[in-house]
Structure formats: C-alpha cells, structure tokens
Design an enzyme around this catalytic site. Structure first.
Site, PDB file in Angstrom:
ATOM      1  N   VAL A  11      55.084 -58.749   5.738  1.00  0.00           N
ATOM      2  CA  VAL A  11      55.706 -59.825   5.863  1.00  0.00           C
ATOM      3  C   VAL A  11      55.990 -60.534   4.418  1.00  0.00           C
ATOM      4  O   VAL A  11      57.136 -60.972   4.020  1.00  0.00           O
ATOM      5  CB  VAL A  11      54.868 -60.804   6.621  1.00  0.00           C
ATOM      6  CG1 VAL A  11      55.385 -62.279   6.562  1.00  0.00           C
ATOM      7  CG2 VAL A  11      54.672 -60.514   8.109  1.00  0.00           C
ATOM      8  N   ASP A  30      48.556 -60.437  -4.688  1.00  0.00           N
ATOM      9  CA  ASP A  30      47.735 -59.557  -3.825  1.00  0.00           C
ATOM     10  C   ASP A  30      46.197 -59.310  -4.362  1.00  0.00           C
ATOM     11  O   ASP A  30      46.271 -58.860  -5.255  1.00  0.00           O
ATOM     12  CB  ASP A  30      48.476 -58.241  -3.332  1.00  0.00           C
ATOM     13  CG  ASP A  30      47.936 -57.871  -1.897  1.00  0.00           C
ATOM     14  OD1 ASP A  30      48.676 -58.090  -0.827  1.00  0.00           O
ATOM     15  OD2 ASP A  30      46.850 -57.302  -1.672  1.00  0.00           O
ATOM     16  N   GLU A 141      57.889 -66.272  11.013  1.00  0.00           N
ATOM     17  CA  GLU A 141      58.645 -65.282  10.772  1.00  0.00           C
ATOM     18  C   GLU A 141      58.925 -64.384  12.327  1.00  0.00           C
ATOM     19  O   GLU A 141      58.211 -64.341  12.926  1.00  0.00           O
ATOM     20  CB  GLU A 141      58.181 -64.291   9.524  1.00  0.00           C
ATOM     21  CG  GLU A 141      56.955 -63.533  10.099  1.00  0.00           C
ATOM     22  CD  GLU A 141      57.370 -61.818  10.507  1.00  0.00           C
ATOM     23  OE1 GLU A 141      58.496 -61.749  10.229  1.00  0.00           O
ATOM     24  OE2 GLU A 141      56.390 -61.394  10.946  1.00  0.00           O
ATOM     25  N   GLU A 145      60.322 -55.257  12.305  1.00  0.00           N
ATOM     26  CA  GLU A 145      60.286 -54.045  11.300  1.00  0.00           C
ATOM     27  C   GLU A 145      61.620 -52.916  11.609  1.00  0.00           C
ATOM     28  O   GLU A 145      62.082 -53.040  12.535  1.00  0.00           O
ATOM     29  CB  GLU A 145      58.883 -53.283  11.807  1.00  0.00           C
ATOM     30  CG  GLU A 145      57.615 -53.893  11.029  1.00  0.00           C
ATOM     31  CD  GLU A 145      56.491 -53.025  11.433  1.00  0.00           C
ATOM     32  OE1 GLU A 145      56.412 -51.925  11.316  1.00  0.00           O
ATOM     33  OE2 GLU A 145      55.354 -53.807  11.756  1.00  0.00           O
ATOM     34  N   ASN A 198      57.488 -64.170  20.872  1.00  0.00           N
ATOM     35  CA  ASN A 198      56.949 -62.810  20.823  1.00  0.00           C
ATOM     36  C   ASN A 198      56.344 -62.442  22.261  1.00  0.00           C
ATOM     37  O   ASN A 198      56.893 -61.435  22.886  1.00  0.00           O
ATOM     38  CB  ASN A 198      55.847 -62.403  19.907  1.00  0.00           C
ATOM     39  CG  ASN A 198      56.431 -61.864  18.691  1.00  0.00           C
ATOM     40  OD1 ASN A 198      57.467 -61.655  18.417  1.00  0.00           O
ATOM     41  ND2 ASN A 198      55.324 -61.719  17.388  1.00  0.00           N
ATOM     42  N   PHE A 239      66.133 -56.225  24.521  1.00  0.00           N
ATOM     43  CA  PHE A 239      64.958 -56.055  25.124  1.00  0.00           C
ATOM     44  C   PHE A 239      64.867 -55.797  26.616  1.00  0.00           C
ATOM     45  O   PHE A 239      63.807 -56.136  27.287  1.00  0.00           O
ATOM     46  CB  PHE A 239      64.220 -57.412  24.666  1.00  0.00           C
ATOM     47  CG  PHE A 239      63.593 -57.268  23.264  1.00  0.00           C
ATOM     48  CD1 PHE A 239      64.584 -57.242  22.183  1.00  0.00           C
ATOM     49  CD2 PHE A 239      62.158 -56.897  22.912  1.00  0.00           C
ATOM     50  CE1 PHE A 239      64.171 -57.092  20.870  1.00  0.00           C
ATOM     51  CE2 PHE A 239      61.747 -56.689  21.505  1.00  0.00           C
ATOM     52  CZ  PHE A 239      63.024 -56.813  20.755  1.00  0.00           C
ATOM     53  N   ALA A 242      64.180 -49.891  29.198  1.00  0.00           N
ATOM     54  CA  ALA A 242      63.011 -49.415  29.752  1.00  0.00           C
ATOM     55  C   ALA A 242      62.373 -48.291  29.060  1.00  0.00           C
ATOM     56  O   ALA A 242      63.095 -47.471  28.410  1.00  0.00           O
ATOM     57  CB  ALA A 242      63.103 -49.083  31.520  1.00  0.00           C
ATOM     58  N   CYS A 250      52.562 -56.527  16.231  1.00  0.00           N
ATOM     59  CA  CYS A 250      52.752 -57.792  16.463  1.00  0.00           C
ATOM     60  C   CYS A 250      52.757 -58.170  18.285  1.00  0.00           C
ATOM     61  O   CYS A 250      51.842 -59.158  18.425  1.00  0.00           O
ATOM     62  CB  CYS A 250      54.348 -58.346  16.016  1.00  0.00           C
ATOM     63  SG  CYS A 250      54.653 -57.909  14.546  1.00  0.00           S
ATOM     64  N   LYS A 308      58.028 -47.551  17.240  1.00  0.00           N
ATOM     65  CA  LYS A 308      59.520 -47.764  17.423  1.00  0.00           C
ATOM     66  C   LYS A 308      60.322 -46.962  16.235  1.00  0.00           C
ATOM     67  O   LYS A 308      59.821 -46.619  15.293  1.00  0.00           O
ATOM     68  CB  LYS A 308      59.842 -49.186  17.345  1.00  0.00           C
ATOM     69  CG  LYS A 308      59.792 -50.129  16.434  1.00  0.00           C
ATOM     70  CD  LYS A 308      60.366 -51.321  16.354  1.00  0.00           C
ATOM     71  CE  LYS A 308      60.614 -51.878  15.090  1.00  0.00           C
ATOM     72  NZ  LYS A 308      61.109 -53.343  15.024  1.00  0.00           N
TER      73      LYS A 308
HETATM   74  C1  UGA Z   1      58.683 -58.353  16.828  1.00  0.00           C
HETATM   75  C2  UGA Z   1      59.608 -59.329  17.002  1.00  0.00           C
HETATM   76  O1  UGA Z   1      60.830 -58.651  17.553  1.00  0.00           O
HETATM   77  C3  UGA Z   1      59.817 -60.019  15.828  1.00  0.00           C
HETATM   78  O2  UGA Z   1      61.082 -61.209  16.076  1.00  0.00           O
HETATM   79  C4  UGA Z   1      58.789 -60.581  15.091  1.00  0.00           C
HETATM   80  O3  UGA Z   1      58.801 -61.185  14.063  1.00  0.00           O
HETATM   81  C5  UGA Z   1      57.599 -59.541  14.898  1.00  0.00           C
HETATM   82  O4  UGA Z   1      57.532 -58.725  16.078  1.00  0.00           O
HETATM   83  C6  UGA Z   1      56.433 -60.054  14.243  1.00  0.00           C
HETATM   84  O5  UGA Z   1      55.877 -60.972  15.123  1.00  0.00           O
HETATM   85  O6  UGA Z   1      56.100 -59.890  13.229  1.00  0.00           O
HETATM   86  P1  UGA Z   1      58.550 -55.807  15.669  1.00  0.00           P
HETATM   87  O7  UGA Z   1      57.212 -55.701  16.079  1.00  0.00           O
HETATM   88  O8  UGA Z   1      58.740 -55.328  14.406  1.00  0.00           O
HETATM   89  O9  UGA Z   1      59.035 -57.247  16.043  1.00  0.00           O
HETATM   90  O10 UGA Z   1      59.338 -54.765  16.986  1.00  0.00           O
HETATM   91  P2  UGA Z   1      60.488 -54.893  18.026  1.00  0.00           P
HETATM   92  O11 UGA Z   1      61.881 -54.391  17.655  1.00  0.00           O
HETATM   93  O12 UGA Z   1      60.550 -56.343  18.736  1.00  0.00           O
HETATM   94  O13 UGA Z   1      59.812 -53.960  19.169  1.00  0.00           O
HETATM   95  C7  UGA Z   1      58.614 -54.102  19.814  1.00  0.00           C
HETATM   96  C8  UGA Z   1      58.270 -53.006  20.638  1.00  0.00           C
HETATM   97  O14 UGA Z   1      59.089 -53.188  22.083  1.00  0.00           O
HETATM   98  C9  UGA Z   1      58.569 -51.782  20.106  1.00  0.00           C
HETATM   99  O15 UGA Z   1      57.349 -50.795  20.477  1.00  0.00           O
HETATM  100  C10 UGA Z   1      59.629 -51.102  21.082  1.00  0.00           C
HETATM  101  O16 UGA Z   1      59.782 -49.956  21.232  1.00  0.00           O
HETATM  102  C11 UGA Z   1      59.591 -51.946  22.360  1.00  0.00           C
HETATM  103  N1  UGA Z   1      60.875 -52.341  22.875  1.00  0.00           N
HETATM  104  C12 UGA Z   1      61.779 -52.925  22.354  1.00  0.00           C
HETATM  105  C13 UGA Z   1      60.986 -51.691  24.133  1.00  0.00           C
HETATM  106  O17 UGA Z   1      60.358 -50.873  24.767  1.00  0.00           O
HETATM  107  N2  UGA Z   1      62.413 -52.110  25.007  1.00  0.00           N
HETATM  108  C14 UGA Z   1      63.236 -52.833  24.353  1.00  0.00           C
HETATM  109  O18 UGA Z   1      64.162 -53.037  24.914  1.00  0.00           O
HETATM  110  C15 UGA Z   1      62.995 -53.283  22.992  1.00  0.00           C
END
Ligand code: UGA
Length: 417
Positions: A11, A30, A141, A145, A198, A239, A242, A250, A308
């Site tokens: 972050v 850091d 934030e 990622e 989240n 989002f 499936a 997060c 992901k």
């Molecule tokens: C998430 C949030 O999207 C961010 O807005 C937030 O800032 C971040 O957490 C955080 O708190 O720091 P991130 O963990 O990087 O971001 O990943 P996402 O892109 O949100 O995906 C999260 C998980 O959901 C992944 O495992 C992804 O594969 C899964 N996912 C996502 C699904 O299974 N289906 C979807 O349609 C979308």
C-alpha cells in the site's frame, strides 16, 4: 508538497510512488533495512505492473530512509500492516507504536493520514497520542493488486475522513489533481467505508458462487445468469464472476475483522459470516469435484497459483487449500504460474513440481486444473496440449478456458455439455 510514507509495503509503495507522479516529493520509510536498500537501487520488492517504471520516472522526487527521524514532513501517511490477531481482529499495534514514536519527534503541527485498514475508532486513539499537534485523517485505500497504479490514477472515489477545515484543505492539496473524486466525510464513517466496501464485494462474489452451484444442479448457465442480472444497473456486472472464490490479503482479513467489530458492538454480521462460509465451501466443492472424477490419485497440471491474475501474491489463495486437499489424496501436482512460483515454493516446498511453462505442467498429466485466470492461459495451444496430456480433461475454476470439443470440460455453474 513534501509527504512521508511510513511503511513501504504494498500500500505504501503504490501510494507514495503515485503521489510522486502527481508531483509531490516523497520520503519513504520502512523499518526493514534490507527493503530500503533494495528500493534505493530502484528495485521493487513486489510485483505490481507499472510501479517500477513510475518509480524510475519520478526518482528525483523520491527518497528512501530507514530512520523515522529522517521521515518527518508536514503530511505523514501511515501505511502499516494491520494483520489479524489470533481472534481475527485487526492488530493495530504497529500503527500505535509508530504514532507514539512520531509524537516524540515532531516539533510543529503535522497531518497524519491513516491509509491502513483500521477498525472504526482507531483514528480517535491516534489523535489522543498526538493531542493538538496533529490533524488525524482517515484515507482508506481501494486499490486492487495488479491494477493499483491504474486505480490510483483513475479512482471511482477518494474517501477522506476529517474533523476540521485545515485538514480538509491540506488533503485537497495532496489530491489536487484528482480533487473532483474526493468525498469528504467524518472520520469514523471513512474507517467504516473501507470494511463495508470490501465486505460487499466479497459477498457479491459469494452470492454469485452460490447461484452458480444452483445453476450446476438445475441445468442453468451462470454466465447467462450473470449477464441477465448484471445488466440491471442497480446490480452491475463487476464482481459477478463465479469461480473458486476470493482470497488475497484483503477480503479474508477484512471480512473477519468486520465480524469482530460487530461482536464488540453487539451487532451480528450475519451476511458477512455467510459470505465467508460460502467462500470456504467453494474451494472444498471444487476439490471434491476433481476427487470424485478421478476417484483415485492422478497426475494433475495446475495452471495459476496466485489468488488472482497480475500478482505474485499467494496470501490466502484458493490454490493453497485445493492443492493441499489433492496432495492429501495422493494426487501428484505439477504447477505453473507466470509470477507466483517463488512464493508458492515457500508454501509447498518439495511437495509439488514447479513447471517452467504451461506445457511443462501439462506434459503427461491426467488433467488440467485452472485456478487463476492469467491472460497467458488464453493462448494455450490445444494441438500441443492434446498431444502431451495423458487425458484430455479440464477443470476450470474460473470459467476462463475455451478448449476444443474433444476435451472433457468442467467449469463452475455450467450445464453439462
Ligand atoms: C480488494 C479490493 O477490490 C480493493 O478495492 C481493496 O483496496 C483491496 O482489496 C484492499 O483492501 O487492499 P484485491 O484483494 O487486490 O482488492 O483483489 P480483487 O481484485 O478485489 O479480488 C479479490 C478476490 O476476489 C480474488 O481472489 C479474485 O479472484 C476474486 N474475484 C473477484 C472473484 O472470484 N470473482 C470476481 O468476479 C471478482
């Protein structure tokens, strides 16, 4: 402006480097000396597309220090980890410790910006440490990622919790170039917004996964249902993919922490609990689907390990549970991931084979199991796959692949072909 970033992890680095791109002078601090040495050489210890290029571009405005005394400027961002403690609550210890340290050093009034995800009420505690020598601001934030630079530069919104006009003015200057995206609110609401965002996204995924499981039983197709419901603006398409569910650093941590905040305040977070439950079961169900097919041990090619695509992050990746399950049933695993192999080795050690590319994984395998939807996997040469695999079977945990008809294909929530 001169801005300090305390905590140069994921972050902190993204925030600071992007703030440098907006024109500010940045001091990164850091307490991990090794990390600071690496950063001084303009190397980035994490994989995040575009970040290194931006660091190199803005290097004249960026400084890395180890000593917190050298990291004091008018605006100080706290980007420290808040990992779950044994209870599942967010551990705010490092933020509190750094605040105590800073409070001893600073001479005149500063603005302390809390970027870390913290339980509601944490900024209030930090305010008590600084007294009237600091404005304390909450600025959660929302970066994903893999898309963090894009998200920073093109935010849907920038949530800023403040309790006075001076802090508001300073934060407007920090985000001057993105100011039309700022939403000012009170501090506690900003802290809560982060958890609520989240949790909502996590439960959206769990919801679509639950519907997908029902589709699979009834003969409906989740891909069609997604379009059917997502086209409603009130629901939206994003989002709603499936698959094997959510992981990462997060969603798992923040949903748990939200439940704990609920417990402390006498509010049971029933929907969030259900979302976690569905998410755990989704991994189990997929693992059992594979086991039920083979009955006995088989040699499986796993494509994708990161939680992901576009990241090397393995934290709470569904791949960990799925691979461990298959290993416990004596499956042989050959795994490939474009970026996460190094991190995967820390987790699985010698228990699995780390393939050098897609075809090295597929060779002599009894089936392909896709766990992360990396773009690279779109271009699998099925003619080669057909020749080198023992059996033409695919379990697609992300409904991502489009293999030719002679492959036996199992996705999530799709009707039998
Ligand atoms: C998430 C949030 O999207 C961010 O807005 C937030 O800032 C971040 O957490 C955080 O708190 O720091 P991130 O963990 O990087 O971001 O990943 P996402 O892109 O949100 O995906 C999260 C998980 O959901 C992944 O495992 C992804 O594969 C899964 N996912 C996502 C699904 O299974 N289906 C979807 O349609 C979308």
């Amino acid at each position: 402006m001169k801005i300090s970033i305390i905590g140069s992890g994921y972050v902190g680095l993204t925030t600071g480097i992007c703030l440098a791109e907006l024109g500010h002078e940045i001091i990164f601090m850091d307490n991990n000396k090794e990390k600071i040495e690496v950063l001084k050489k303009l190397e980035i210890p994490i994989y995040e597309p575009g970040l290194k290029e931006l660091l190199i571009k803005n290097k004249d405005r960026i400084k890395f220090v180890f000593d917190i005394k050298e990291a004091v400027s008018d605006v100080i961002f706290l980007c420290l980890p808040t990992p779950p403690n044994n209870n599942g609550e967010a551990d705010i210890n490092s933020i509190i410790q750094v605040s105590i340290e800073l409070a001893k050093i600073i001479k005149d009034k500063k603005t302390i910006v809390v970027k870390s995800t913290v339980p509601v009420g944490t900024c209030e505690k930090i305010k008590q440490i600084f007294g009237n020598r600091a404005n304390v601001v909450s600025n959660p934030e929302f970066l994903r990622e893999g898309y963090a630079v894009y998200d920073f530069m093109n935010p849907d919104r920038i949530v800023i919790g403040v309790d006075n006009d001076e802090a508001k003015r300073i934060m407007k200057n920090v985000y001057e170039k993105l100011k039309e995206k700022i939403i000012f609110m009170d501090i506690k609401s900003a802290e809560m917004t982060k958890y609520a965002a989240n949790a909502f996204l996590a439960l959206k995924i769990s919801f679509i996964n639950e519907i997908a499981n029902l589709c699979e039983k009834t003969g409906a197709n989740i891909k069609n249902v997604k379009v059917g419901i997502g086209s409603d603006n009130r629901i939206g398409m994003s989002f709603l993919n499936a698959g094997i569910g959510w992981g990462g650093s997060c969603f798992p941590k923040d949903t748990l922490a939200l439940i704990k905040i609920g417990e402390k305040n006498g509010v049971e977070m029933k929907i969030v609990k259900a979302a976690i439950d569905v998410n755990i079961k989704q991994r189990e169900m997929f693992s059992k689907k594979i086991l039920n097919y083979y009955k006995d041990k088989a040699k499986i090619a796993i494509l994708g390990l990161a939680f992901k695509p576009n990241t090397d992050d393995m934290r709470d990746a569904p791949s960990i549970d799925i691979i461990n399950f298959l290993l416990s049933r004596n499956f042989e695993i050959k795994a490939y991931d474009p970026k996460a192999l190094k991190n995967a080795k820390q987790i699985f050690g010698e228990k699995i084979y780390y393939a050098s590319d897609i075809y090295d994984a597929l060779k002599d395998s009894d089936g392909l199991v896709l766990l992360t939807e990396w773009d690279e996997f779109k271009n699998i040469d099925w003619n080669i796959a057909r020749k080198i695999m023992n059996k033409k079977i695919i379990f697609d945990g992300r409904n991502f692949l489009k293999p030719p008809k002679d492959f036996e294909y199992y996705g999530i929530g799709l009707p039998k072909e």
